[in-house]
Design a protein around this motif. Sequence first.
Motif, PDB file in Angstrom:
ATOM      1  N   UNK A 278       0.833  -1.194   0.000  1.00 53.45           N
ATOM      2  CA  UNK A 278       0.000   0.000   0.000  1.00 53.45           C
ATOM      3  C   UNK A 278       0.871   1.249   0.000  1.00 53.45           C
ATOM      4  N   UNK A 279       0.473   2.242  -0.796  1.00 52.77           N
ATOM      5  CA  UNK A 279       1.304   3.423  -1.030  1.00 52.77           C
ATOM      6  C   UNK A 279       0.412   4.663  -1.030  1.00 52.77           C
ATOM      7  N   UNK A 280       0.882   5.808  -0.497  1.00 51.19           N
ATOM      8  CA  UNK A 280       0.023   6.988  -0.341  1.00 51.19           C
ATOM      9  C   UNK A 280      -0.274   7.774  -1.610  1.00 51.19           C
ATOM     10  N   UNK A 281       0.642   7.779  -2.609  1.00 58.73           N
ATOM     11  CA  UNK A 281       0.416   8.642  -3.774  1.00 58.73           C
ATOM     12  C   UNK A 281       0.995   8.017  -5.040  1.00 58.73           C
ATOM     13  N   UNK A 282       0.661   8.620  -6.177  1.00 55.21           N
ATOM     14  CA  UNK A 282       1.082   8.090  -7.465  1.00 55.21           C
ATOM     15  C   UNK A 282       2.595   8.138  -7.652  1.00 55.21           C
ATOM     16  N   UNK A 283       3.217   9.218  -7.208  1.00 56.59           N
ATOM     17  CA  UNK A 283       4.662   9.318  -7.369  1.00 56.59           C
ATOM     18  C   UNK A 283       5.371   8.179  -6.639  1.00 56.59           C
ATOM     19  N   UNK A 284       4.938   7.903  -5.405  1.00 56.67           N
ATOM     20  CA  UNK A 284       5.531   6.809  -4.651  1.00 56.67           C
ATOM     21  C   UNK A 284       5.258   5.463  -5.299  1.00 56.67           C
ATOM     22  N   UNK A 285       4.064   5.298  -5.886  1.00 54.94           N
ATOM     23  CA  UNK A 285       3.731   4.036  -6.540  1.00 54.94           C
ATOM     24  C   UNK A 285       4.608   3.823  -7.778  1.00 54.94           C
ATOM     25  N   UNK A 286       4.831   4.876  -8.556  1.00 55.77           N
ATOM     26  CA  UNK A 286       5.681   4.760  -9.738  1.00 55.77           C
ATOM     27  C   UNK A 286       7.126   4.437  -9.352  1.00 55.77           C
ATOM     28  N   UNK A 287       7.609   5.058  -8.284  1.00 51.84           N
ATOM     29  CA  UNK A 287       8.967   4.769  -7.816  1.00 51.84           C
ATOM     30  C   UNK A 287       9.083   3.314  -7.364  1.00 51.84           C
ATOM     31  N   UNK A 288       8.064   2.831  -6.649  1.00 51.35           N
ATOM     32  CA  UNK A 288       8.069   1.445  -6.189  1.00 51.35           C
ATOM     33  C   UNK A 288       8.050   0.480  -7.374  1.00 51.35           C
TER      34      UNK A 288
END
Length: 328
Positions: A81-91
């Motif tokens: 689970x991730x808070x935002x799109x930028x963090x999801x793309x980095x992951x």
Amino acid sequence: MSNGPNSREETSIDTLSSSEPLIPSTFPRVVYLQNTCASCDAPLDTSEQDLNFVHPTIFCTLNQTTDHLPLACGSEACGQKIPDLQGLKQHCHAAKHESFKCGVSTCQQTLSGDRWSLEKHFQHHPEVKFRCNKCQIGFDTPTKLDQHCSSSNHAGYHCPYPNCNSECGQSRDLQKHQLIHKKTTARYPCNHCRAYRGMNGFKRKDHLRQHIRKYHRIEDYDFNEYCYHGSCYHKSFQSLEEYTDHTLQEHQSMPYICRQKDCDRKDMNGFANKNELEFHAKNDHALPYRCSFLACDRVGTKGWRRKVDMAKHMAKKHGQVVEAATVL
């Protein structure tokens, strides 16, 4: 960058088959796979993604606290689970997981969402272009469109938000503009008045800075000025008082002087703050770009400092398209 009729970017859309439709530039290139919150199964608000915001925010419609994580990795073996799109793309980029699908409705390819994989994937979609809002020429990347806008003085980006007619000449300017339409964004409150606090705070820091300087007459808010004299060129100062003391003691000059060649408002005949200098420049000096229509009053001090602003006026008010090469 070449802007002639044989340039690679300009011919890129002309080489497409006439039966192959061009996809408008205002569509999301990648779409998040899920439509419900990863933490509570409530619907997600994806309106900014659907409108193709430069940096969209997707959030849970039920809970928007910082510890509520609405997004999740699309890999079944992960599901982080991730808070935002930028963090999801980095992951996804680091883990090589795919949490997005291609924005082209006829394509079912899943993607990680990082820049390099997108550029590689969209080589298979020649119909997808970043198109100039003025001339409709298609470009492969925003950087190439930015270069085109700079050389042609075109406002190549338009805001896709409903009933907003704002236009921008650079992708970064569109990104700044879109902050005013965001439902969830950082607020910058004014500590000098009650009108702009809490949810009434400014969505853009530069708008807060402008408000404080013009309404409250506080010149040194977020002050960052550089000395222009050759002996200490680019020495920085953090307050107007410090900057004024330096120019008076070291250079026998007021902190702000007029840069017009034949103007006498220099040295000790300069100005105490930037507002006074701007007022002088606007009212005492003819601006370099003026309207060429005889009946129009946009001349002299009512002209423009920038070519692009004059070109916009000529197109909107007089229906005359003025290219960069013809703007004197």
